[in-house]
Design an enzyme around this catalytic site. Sequence first.
Site, PDB file in Angstrom:
ATOM      1  N   ASP A 132       0.777  -1.223  -0.121  1.00 31.71           N
ATOM      2  CA  ASP A 132      -0.110   0.053   0.077  1.00 31.71           C
ATOM      3  C   ASP A 132       1.059   1.334  -0.035  1.00 31.71           C
ATOM      4  OD1 ASP A 132      -3.017   0.155   0.776  1.00 31.71           O
ATOM      5  OD2 ASP A 132      -2.251  -1.791   1.253  1.00 31.71           O
ATOM      6  N   ASP A 234      -3.678   3.758  -2.070  1.00 29.69           N
ATOM      7  CA  ASP A 234      -5.089   3.947  -1.237  1.00 29.69           C
ATOM      8  C   ASP A 234      -5.758   5.430  -1.116  1.00 29.69           C
ATOM      9  OD1 ASP A 234      -6.193   2.906   1.521  1.00 29.69           O
ATOM     10  OD2 ASP A 234      -5.584   4.962   1.913  1.00 29.69           O
ATOM     11  N   GLU A 288      -7.228   2.463  -5.242  1.00 30.35           N
ATOM     12  CA  GLU A 288      -8.497   2.040  -4.782  1.00 30.35           C
ATOM     13  C   GLU A 288      -9.451   3.284  -5.145  1.00 30.35           C
ATOM     14  OE1 GLU A 288     -10.277   1.746  -0.221  1.00 30.35           O
ATOM     15  OE2 GLU A 288      -9.041   3.319  -0.764  1.00 30.35           O
ATOM     16  N   HIS A 354     -10.195  -5.855   3.178  1.00 22.21           N
ATOM     17  CA  HIS A 354     -10.199  -5.354   4.669  1.00 22.21           C
ATOM     18  C   HIS A 354     -11.082  -4.593   4.994  1.00 22.21           C
ATOM     19  CE1 HIS A 354      -7.758  -2.472   2.513  1.00 22.21           C
ATOM     20  NE2 HIS A 354      -8.134  -1.838   3.581  1.00 22.21           N
ATOM     21  N   ASP A 355     -11.667  -3.914   4.109  1.00 22.07           N
ATOM     22  CA  ASP A 355     -12.842  -3.104   4.287  1.00 22.07           C
ATOM     23  C   ASP A 355     -14.225  -3.426   4.218  1.00 22.07           C
ATOM     24  OD1 ASP A 355     -10.847  -0.875   4.745  1.00 22.07           O
ATOM     25  OD2 ASP A 355     -10.864  -0.320   2.750  1.00 22.07           O
TER      26      ASP A 355
HETATM   27  C1  GLC Z   1      -8.779   3.023   2.325  1.00 18.77           C
HETATM   28  C2  GLC Z   1      -8.281   1.978   3.265  1.00 18.77           C
HETATM   29  C3  GLC Z   1      -9.173   1.687   4.533  1.00 18.77           C
HETATM   30  C4  GLC Z   1      -8.615   2.894   5.332  1.00 18.77           C
HETATM   31  C5  GLC Z   1      -8.770   4.515   4.381  1.00 18.77           C
HETATM   32  C6  GLC Z   1      -8.243   5.650   5.004  1.00 18.77           C
HETATM   33  O1  GLC Z   1     -10.079   2.873   2.059  1.00 18.77           O
HETATM   34  O2  GLC Z   1      -8.648   0.949   2.278  1.00 18.77           O
HETATM   35  O3  GLC Z   1      -8.717   0.642   5.201  1.00 18.77           O
HETATM   36  O4  GLC Z   1      -9.362   3.135   6.364  1.00 18.77           O
HETATM   37  O5  GLC Z   1      -8.374   4.097   3.033  1.00 18.77           O
HETATM   38  O6  GLC Z   1      -6.945   5.404   5.103  1.00 18.77           O
END
Ligand code: GLC
Length: 583
Positions: A132, A234, A288, A354-355
């Site tokens: 990441d 990210d 993302e 993971h989200d």
């Molecule tokens: C992205 C990540 C998430 C995180 C967010 C803030 O969405 O996947 O886990 O909380 O960014 O960094």
Amino acid sequence: MVGNQKMKNRLVILITVIFVFTGTFSLKTFAQQSTEKKWWKEAVVYQIYPRSFKDTDGDGVGDLKGIISKLDYIKSLGVNVVWINPIYSSPNDDNGYDISDYRNIMKDFGTMEDFDSLLKGLHGRGIKLVMDVVVNHSSDEHDWFKQSRSSRSNPYRNYYHWWNAERGKPAPRYSLFDVNHDAWKYDTLTNAYYLHYFSRKQPDLNWENPALRQEVYNIMKFWADKGIDGFRLDAFQFASKDISFPVFPEGYEKNFIKYYAMGPYLHDYLKEMNREVFSKYDVMSVAEGAGNSFEDAHNLVDPDRNELNMAYAFEGVDIANPDGYSLLHFKEVFSRWDSAFASKGWLSIFLANHDQARMVSRFGNDTPAFRDVSSKMLSTFIMTMRGTPYAYNGDELGMTNAGFDKMEDYRDMPTLNEYQHQKNIGGDIQKFMQHIKFECRDNGRTPFQWDNTINAGFTNSTPWIKVNPNHETINAAAQENDPFSCLNYFRSLTKLRNSIPALVYGKYTLLDKSNLNVYAYTRESEGQKMLILLNFSSSNAQADIQLTTNAKVLLSNYKDAPLANKGKSIITLRPYEAIIYRL
Ligand code: GLC
């Protein structure tokens, strides 16, 4: 005669020029096609959430040595890329997505030596590593922010977005994680507000500042020079902002991606990042989110634009909800994305990360009768679509939602903040609890279930988040010994994916489109044709498909052979049955 020869020569030159030109042109066009071979298209990505994977030092938190101890297991899955969530120094407001030092390893996870051994261990097994890059924001404990905050004239002031209070209050901005949903935090020290789209401890970096951009590229090069093989950017679609901070229309927060994503200079920054970093290494890149439209997604990843490699769009995972979802909708979304990327660009295929809560609990059926078979069916979907498949750790075992009932069991910061928010505004707490039981991302973050011992073999002390009690029956050790387990089925799937190019590059065609229960499609290329049949329901279901007698079953998720469907024009599938045929 001489004149004629000259004419002829000119003609030959002209024809050659046309030939070379059109040849190069068509080669170039071909190079942009989805069928162009690339290692990252042929990859099967396994996502590891390090905090919950394996603890070796007894602090209840997973660590790099833990991952190292499981490298043979990872290799046995048949995956060839690991994406690991952030492992950099962090005060852990958001489990590592708040970075205080981009060039160091989080203490909980180990040391740089551990990282080097991990990378070596992966590479030694032919597995690449994607990491990441969290640079829409840093931690408020990063030295840049400490400096930035200290005075208005500090050289790091412009690394973040500040709004001096004498200008009045800035135009409202919605925060995804803040207890008041307010993305501006007033700081008395310099009488100014700073921007944080996520939590107060995650101030947004100012991408409009070239010095900051250069710092980020240097950080990326630091990791690429260490030998990592890719980057996941990210929240990057939010990085570029209109720093005049105009007022957004009322209710904008209900569709905040429309206002936050794809800011004015995002593509310039990605092109610059590509020039400075990606182009210098053989790395894959994925961001993302993919904006608001196919056009946005294409603009991020089309090869001739030199930005990123593959899109990671959320429309598919957003379909699930506690009241169920319609398979017609699911098919429509995945088919629409496939067709938009059929000739250009490349997609990621995933049903969890993971989200998200667990794949089988959201898209399958996690009751004891159907958990195993529906997990296998969903993995079949991921591994047979066009695009790079991403499997989230634990999904290969069919791990389910923990579905905590008590607030004290939750650990996720935005969930805790939202709970407080609901209390503050007198919201419906019962409804909120029901919602998080199904949707909270902690469901996907409970410790990996290695065996049936007290903490699922994850740790020998108290885990940072509760282990799912169903580890007594759902665990890797038990599945290892069962040839029909989810785990062994997953291995068979990756083996197929890795050995049949049509499953990677082949054209996708949806069949029996209006079938409410069955998802059926073919994948074909270079003389190979696969038929994939997936029953998404808990009853027998029929598909209106003529199955030729020469169809060969390559894999199916039932112990017993598929029903005798060959030669028939209506196929019957058992609950959650998945079959891959070679036609
Ligand atoms: C992205 C990540 C998430 C995180 C967010 C803030 O969405 O996947 O886990 O909380 O960014 O960094």
